[in-house]
Enzyme design. Structure first.
Site, PDB file in Angstrom:
ATOM      1  N   ASP A   1     -36.261  63.504 -40.771  1.00 40.08           N
ATOM      2  CA  ASP A   1     -37.190  64.559 -40.430  1.00 40.08           C
ATOM      3  C   ASP A   1     -38.169  64.575 -41.555  1.00 40.08           C
ATOM      4  O   ASP A   1     -37.675  65.224 -42.637  1.00 40.08           O
ATOM      5  CB  ASP A   1     -36.276  65.772 -40.195  1.00 40.08           C
ATOM      6  CG  ASP A   1     -37.198  67.044 -40.084  1.00 40.08           C
ATOM      7  OD1 ASP A   1     -38.172  66.671 -39.652  1.00 40.08           O
ATOM      8  OD2 ASP A   1     -36.528  68.187 -40.217  1.00 40.08           O
TER       9      ASP A   1
ATOM     10  N   ASP B   1     -44.607  65.416 -38.424  1.00 38.85           N
ATOM     11  CA  ASP B   1     -43.306  65.741 -38.619  1.00 38.85           C
ATOM     12  C   ASP B   1     -42.705  64.823 -37.332  1.00 38.85           C
ATOM     13  O   ASP B   1     -42.384  64.848 -36.066  1.00 38.85           O
ATOM     14  CB  ASP B   1     -42.883  67.258 -37.959  1.00 38.85           C
ATOM     15  CG  ASP B   1     -41.728  67.520 -38.013  1.00 38.85           C
ATOM     16  OD1 ASP B   1     -40.782  66.954 -38.275  1.00 38.85           O
ATOM     17  OD2 ASP B   1     -41.433  68.885 -37.733  1.00 38.85           O
TER      18      ASP B   1
END
Ligand code: NAG
Ligand code: NAG
Ligand code: NAG
Ligand code: NAG
Ligand code: NAG
Length: 479
Positions: free
Chosen positions: A105, A299
């Site tokens: 992430d 992201d």
């Protein structure tokens, strides 16, 4: 991070930080005068004298460290979960090392693994971390909490040996989750590895990637992703090959041409921020405000693309017949499925507009009505959260590179070899404990250091809506 794209009940989660992130302020320098007398060691014929000459040069230019430390790079094959909903890689933790799958992430900065008590359903098939079985685990006696849009995890901090892609950190701080909300983890994923900067870590700990990058453990201070697409593959299984994560080097077989690097605005890493300077739909461009109002977090842990209400409305205004959904589905837009949508994004000073495949733009099809994967969510309550969050819907279309120095994000065209992996069904990788090529000492972190005096450290990511004036971090939104 972590969107489940197939249900349309949107509830946006903000996690509140009760303590704003402390950026150390340098204290004014006390003037010190150094007498300019240099005593040169008298030349003689000994070995000591020779060594002194060499060591002086090494010390001056700081070449000693890197000469002694073996640099390295490595890679990790990824898994693609639930038709591009999330992408995971693997790490090994503890002594003896045990492998775990973790969501990779770039939109958060904490590492955590589920502990055995975190999962009510022991038949979930999720591997959990048991500190008792690692001889090198150290409990830091510090609690930890983090909230994402798709759930929350809490537990306690500890340190242990963590390995990934051939790189090893001896005492990496991470959290052992004693409780995770339902559906936050889907087998075979055991936790999450945050790949953004320490400045936004709830734990205050330096993320693994940043430790290896700043301590000179990497051939190049960067990491890179190639993510596969299975969204348009009706035969896709829950788990498919997800592409490749490279640490310390790029994989030149996965892209063509140059990597177009654009600096992180301000040069300070928090999220991996880029300024969105171009947005178009089917050739018609959308006007964007300049500066921070168009900042975007790049992201890998978010499935969709999130933008401000105005910007998303302006984008769909370029798509004839599109319509904002309301009620539970507020933030989403529907449009006629017969339209082939070509949305492009441009960042920073770049001249390149990166197109997004129509396959990625379609989030759902309901008869002749399609729902787009660009959605409106107001992130303005968050002091460090940018208005745009650019997730996998975009990242599947490029080779993406996250570079520590100078802090920047780069994109390149996927190679034919990379594109050929889209929709190519196969076994998802299982976590393996590879051999370690390079070991990097851990960095003592601010958060952990501050726990020393009385053993009580304020956990930075406490979540309370009542915390007035608090900095807000956007985990993401539940879809
Ligand atoms: C030679 O020089 C080195 C380095 O300055 C010093 O440590 C050593 O004592 C000297 N030896 C002699 C015999 O002068
Ligand atoms: C670890 O060991 C302690 C002390 O023996 C015990 O109380 C605890 O339940 C163990 N934890 C796990 C996860 O097995
Ligand atoms: C998915 O789209 C790609 C192009 O983006 C195409 O090559 C592939 O055949 C499509 N797969 C299916 C199952 O439609
Ligand atoms: C680079 O990518 C190619 C094509 O997917 C793959 O065969 C190779 O193993 C990768 N190498 C590294 C070091 O990532
Ligand atoms: C999408 O638009 C861009 C820029 O307008 C163009 O370069 C690209 O070829 C288009 N792609 C498709 C599939 O139409």
């Amino acid at each position: 991070m972590h969107f489940l794209p197939y249900s349309l009940a949107l509830s946006c989660m903000l996690s509140l930080v009760t303590e704003s992130l402390a950026i150390p302020t340098p204290s004014p320098a006390t003037p010190v005068s150094i007498p300019l007398v240099r005593r040169r060691p008298k030349r003689n014929n000994t070995d000591e004298w020779l060594q002194l000459q060499r060591d002086a040069v090494v010390a001056k230019y700081g070449i000693g460290k890197s000469a002694q430390q073996k640099r390295a790079s490595g890679y990790n094959l990824l898994g693609n979960q639930d038709g591009d909903a999330s992408f995971y890689g693997s790490i090994a933790v503890g002594t003896p090392p045990v492998g775990y799958n973790v969501i990779l992430d770039t939109g958060s900065s904490d590492l955590w693994l589920a502990g055995s008590s975190a999962l009510s359903d022991t038949t979930s098939g999720i591997s959990t971390f048991n500190p008792n079985t690692s001889s090198t685990f150290k409990d830091l006696q510090t609690s930890f909490q983090i909230t994402y849009g798709s759930g929350a995890a809490q537990g306690f901090l500890g340190t242990d040996v963590v390995q990934m892609a051939g790189l090893k950190v001896d005492a990496q701080t991470f959290a052992v989750a004693t409780a995770v909300t339902e559906d936050l983890l889907n087998s075979p994923v055991s936790g999450l590895m945050g790949l953004a900067f320490e400045t936004i870590a709830s734990s205050g700990a330096t993320p693994f990637w940043q430790t290896v990058a700043t301590n000179g453990g990497l051939d190049q201070p960067l990491m890179a992703f190639q993510l596969t697409r299975f969204t348009n593959d009706t035969q896709a299984r829950d788990l498919e090959p997800g592409g490749t994560f490279n640490l310390g080097a790029v994989n030149t077989s996965l892209f063509t041409g140059d990597i177009d690097f654009q600096d992180i605005p301000g040069g300070q890493g928090t999220y991996w921020i880029q300024e969105l300077t171009g947005l178009s739909a089917n050739g018609a461009s959308v006007e964007l405000p300049a500066g921070a109002a168009s900042y975007a977090a790049i992201d890998t842990g978010t499935t969709l693309v999130i933008g401000p209400t105005d910007g998303i409305a302006a984008l769909y205004a370029q798509i004839p017949g599109s319509q904002a959904l309301t009620g539970q589905n507020e933030g989403y837009y529907a449009y006629p499925c017969n339209a082939n949508i070509n949305v492009t994004l441009r960042f920073g000073q770049s001249t390149i507009s990166w197109p997004i495949s129509d396959d990625d733009f379609v989030l759902q099809q309901r008869g002749n009505s399609c729902i787009g994967s660009f959605i409106a969510v107001d992130t303005s309550a968050g002091s460090q959260v940018p208005p745009w969050i650019v997730g996998d819907v975009f990242l599947k279309n490029v080779y993406s590179v996250f570079r520590a120095t100078p802090p920047s994000v780069g994109f390149a065209k996927l190679s034919a070899a990379a594109i050929a992996q889209n929709g190519a069904d196969g076994p998802a990788p299982s976590p393996t404990v590879g051999s370690v090529v390079s070991t990097v000492a851990s960095v003592e972190t601010e958060g952990v250091r501050s726990s020393k005096p009385n053993g009580a450290v304020k956990v930075r990511a406490a979540w309370s809506w009542a915390a007035v004036g608090a900095a807000v971090l956007l985990g993401s939104c539940v879809l």
